[in-house]
Design an enzyme around this catalytic site. Structure first.
Site, PDB file in Angstrom:
ATOM      1  N   GLU A 185      -0.873  -5.751   2.206  1.00  0.00           N
ATOM      2  CA  GLU A 185       0.651  -5.398   1.794  1.00  0.00           C
ATOM      3  C   GLU A 185       1.725  -6.234   0.754  1.00  0.00           C
ATOM      4  OE1 GLU A 185       3.345  -4.268   5.026  1.00  0.00           O
ATOM      5  OE2 GLU A 185       2.932  -2.285   4.885  1.00  0.00           O
ATOM      6  N   GLU A 324      -2.011   3.354   6.597  1.00  0.00           N
ATOM      7  CA  GLU A 324      -1.329   2.983   7.951  1.00  0.00           C
ATOM      8  C   GLU A 324      -0.322   3.741   8.119  1.00  0.00           C
ATOM      9  OE1 GLU A 324      -0.196  -1.400   8.569  1.00  0.00           O
ATOM     10  OE2 GLU A 324      -1.207  -2.218   7.186  1.00  0.00           O
TER      11      GLU A 324
HETATM   12  C1  GAL Z   1       2.540  -3.009   8.196  1.00  0.00           C
HETATM   13  C2  GAL Z   1       1.728  -4.005   8.292  1.00  0.00           C
HETATM   14  C3  GAL Z   1       0.314  -4.633   9.595  1.00  0.00           C
HETATM   15  C4  GAL Z   1       1.253  -4.255  10.613  1.00  0.00           C
HETATM   16  C5  GAL Z   1       2.034  -3.166  10.570  1.00  0.00           C
HETATM   17  C6  GAL Z   1       2.791  -3.194  12.083  1.00  0.00           C
HETATM   18  O1  GAL Z   1       3.736  -3.173   7.692  1.00  0.00           O
HETATM   19  O2  GAL Z   1       0.395  -4.282   7.034  1.00  0.00           O
HETATM   20  O3  GAL Z   1      -0.590  -5.675   9.753  1.00  0.00           O
HETATM   21  O4  GAL Z   1       1.866  -5.769  10.737  1.00  0.00           O
HETATM   22  O5  GAL Z   1       2.863  -3.591   9.680  1.00  0.00           O
HETATM   23  O6  GAL Z   1       3.909  -3.986  11.910  1.00  0.00           O
END
Ligand code: GAL
Length: 684
Positions: A185, A324
């Protein structure tokens, strides 16, 4: 400010070469022939983010077996494991990761390895404290969170090159590693330290060549802020009243975006050189990593759809992966999101697919026992019980494996495009309009209008080719340049329909207000002049068309004087009652609408339907609230997705006969979609 505009600029600028595809296929021509589904032996890429370093090794075998049983065929690993791989400067240990890979690979699970630069080790900060980013008050952030680094710090760049090179050399020939995710990110924070200031001054020098050029472009004569040496140029930091020259501030945003792109490119170039044949991707933030129940009100599934389409657009409308996908209740140290019904974890995966995803990776396999994300649920809870989410994820895995052949080579085809202008978005952030204004909401309103009408929408950027679209919507196109105006003019001349909305054409590319009559360089195209406007304060405004029916209007009221255009809607109240609020202008073979105010979602839907019909664009079926209709196209045939995000069964009447792609059974003309369920349909 969310970071997506930064990363979009990064991607649009070509640093990454459009997400996930083999390093060897980084040219535009070859990118076309690459199919994500081919990349893991013809499988739909179905994965989880897995942190074996958080769990005893004795647990790995059972994890891999459970993943395999759920249809998981890849994992993302190691993106926060820098200290495990380089426990001391220049000393590397990949043995643990090799062992984890061996266990996973034995269950048919491949890996995308994350370069771990989002989370530098404590020893690195101890040795080089200035790698930490500095806030605008001149204080460096302390160790303890993540993404705390300065993009222009030579020690951090050297450390990045060292760890990325070591990983690349160790895994370059590993058959179980199919690719890389660079960092995590990218985008924030903005660092205000002396290295960044010097880099910004160099950036300005290379852009403007002469100080005179910079002073003129930025209008530094205002308040006598003229610079007499490059070294005087500040960053837009802690000034009295937070006052910054908006031109400097916009260029600083661009500088930060390009710095982020260069950092990404530094890693991408190394990986391409050292590991040819492996793919490279990134997980963008906010509108990409997909957490519908976190933060904003995403109960409206259209917000998530826009996020997917935005990412597809950033790749020039190629298919993509979601690195994700929400796998459980979101929550950080201090707050919780909302829990979703288990079925939604499947529906959201299909939603990604419907919008062009050829890979879905859930965050995360199992909820952490430690750290900031103890509340952020994975698919499994800490006890590894095969809960309802696991069952749903398993069902989805089996289905997507079954659908891989059908999906391969299919893509979203859209007659309508939504123009996203990162410059305008930044400029609105620097100088917010009125309290109620939200650039994202403007995008969402018109996007939702067409999508609810059953029309697919692509997202395009100022650099994109607009020529294949029938309709281009450019909400609040605040910042323009001659090139963009020329492209819009050609689009309309050649028969396109352009929809502009309030506050368009106000600023030039330096974030300086035009001295032409508004909407400035777009006035001729729109066939209007704007000599007055009314930022919404507390009055209730209404607009009406020839039918005399009043429709609510809000946020901003541009008062239009048509020149060659015809009025479409007029204001009903205030000193400008009867003056035009919306206009339509024929120009060349096409037409330009200018909407001088913010209309309701219903009015946007109504307008989208009317315009699509008029141009012969087929509309979708009538949809109940909470049901989405989307399509991918393959060999001229559609694959339909009907997604029900509600807790009730819903039905949709389709005009033609369709077959269920999963069961092979014919569907009745009125398709029933159970609660939180999905139907994937193909022509018989
Ligand atoms: C995303 C991040 C992950 C994890 C997830 C939940 O933004 O890339 O590493 O932190 O959020 O918090």
């Amino acid at each position: 400010m969310k970071t997506w505009a930064t990363v979009l600029a990064v991607i649009a600028a070509g640093a990454l070469g459009c997400g996930l595809r083999p390093a060897a296929a980084q040219t535009k021509a070859s990118a076309k022939s690459f199919d994500i589904i081919d990349w893991n032996g013809g499988k739909f890429l179905y994965g989880v983010d897995y942190y074996p370093e958080h769990w005893p090794e004795s647990r790995w075998e059972q994890d891999a077996a459970m993943m395999q049983a759920a249809g998981i065929n890849f994992v993302r690993l190691a993106e926060f494991a820098w200290v495990k791989m380089e426990p001391a400067e220049g000393q590397f240990d990949f043995a643990w990761l090799d062992r984890a890979l061996k266990v996973l690979n034995a269950h048919g699970i491949k890996a995308v390895l994350g370069t771990p630069t989002a989370s530098p080790p404590a020893w690195l900060y101890a040795k080089y404290p200035d790698i930490a980013a500095m806030d605008e008050n001149g204080v460096r952030y302390r160790f303890g969170s993540r993404r705390n680094y300065c993009l222009h710090n030579p020690n951090f760049i050297a450390a990045t090159q060292r760890i990325v090179t070591a990983m690349a050399m160790h895994y370059r020939n590993h058959p179980g590693v199919i690719g890389w995710q660079i960092d995590n990110e990218l985008g924030d924070p903005i660092c205000y330290d002396p290295n960044c200031r010097a880099a910004f001054q160099r950036w300005c020098r290379s852009k403007f060549k002469t100080l005179d050029g910079l002073n003129k472009a930025w209008g530094t004569i205002f308040w006598g802020h003229t610079y007499t040496s490059w070294s005087e140029i500040p960053l837009p930091w802690n000034t009295l009243f937070h006052a910054h020259n908006p031109s400097l501030a916009l260029d600083h945003r661009r500088f930060h975006s390009e710095s982020t792109r260069d950092y990404l490119k530094l890693q991408a170039d190394l990986l391409r050189k050292l590991t040819p044949g492996k793919a490279i991707t990134h997980n963008d933030m906010g509108l990409y990593d997909n957490y519908p129940m976190f933060g904003e009100d995403y109960s409206n599934s259209l917000g998530v759809g826009l996020a997917h389409d935005l990412m597809r657009g950033s790749k020039g409308n190629q298919n993509f992966m979601v690195m994700e996908q929400e796998g459980g209740l979101p929550g950080w140290n201090t707050f919780w999101g909302r829990q979703a019904a288990p079925g939604l974890f499947r529906t959201w995966a299909y939603q990604g697919v419907a919008h062009g995803a050829d890979g879905i990776c859930y965050f995360r396999w199992r909820t952490s026992r430690y750290g900031m994300e103890q509340y952020w649920q994975g698919i499994l809870d800490q006890d590894s019980y095969p809960n309802a989410r696991y069952q749903v994820v398993s069902q989805t895995g089996k289905e997507l494996a079954q659908l891989a052949d059908l999906l391969k080579g299919s893509k979203v085809v859209s007659p309508v495009a939504l123009l996203v202008s990162p410059d305008s978005r930044w400029a609105f952030h620097i100088q917010p309009l009125v309290k109620d204004f939200d650039y994202n909401r403007q995008l969402g309103l018109y996007y939702a209008g067409f999508r609810r009408a059953g029309v697919s929408v692509d997202v395009v950027f100022p650099e994109s080719d607009f020529s294949s679209y029938k309709i281009l919507v450019a909400p609040s196109l605040f910042v323009t340049d001659q090139k963009l105006v020329g492209k819009l003019t050609d689009f309309v001349k050649n028969g396109g329909t352009l929809i502009l909305t309030y506050r368009s054409g106000v600023k030039d590319e330096h974030n300086v207000v035009t001295n032409q009559t508004l909407p400035g360089p777009l006035a001729e195209l729109a066939g209007i002049e704007i000599h007055d406007f009314d930022p919404h304060t507390n009055q209730q405004q209404e607009v009406a068309g020839p039918d005399g029916v009043g429709r609510p209007a809000r946020v901003w009221f541009d008062i239009l004087t048509p020149t060659t255009a015809m009025p479409v809607l007029s204001y009903s109240k205030g000193y400008y009652a009867g003056k035009a609020a919306m206009s339509a202008n024929r120009f060349g073979q096409g037409r330009v609408y200018y909407v001088g105010t913010e209309l309701t979602a219903e009015a946007c839907l109504e307008g989208a339907k009317r315009e699509a019909r008029g141009l012969g664009i087929p509309l979708g079926p009538e949809l109940p609230q909470g049901v989405e209709y989307a399509a991918r196209v393959k060999d001229g045939k559609r694959i339909l997705f009907l997604l029900n995000y509600t807790e009730k069964p819903q039905s949709v009447i389709l005009g033609e006969a369709w077959r269920n792609a999963l069961t092979g059974e014919p569907e009745p003309a009125e398709v029933n979609i159970p609660a939180f369920d999905v139907k994937v349909l193909v022509n018989p």
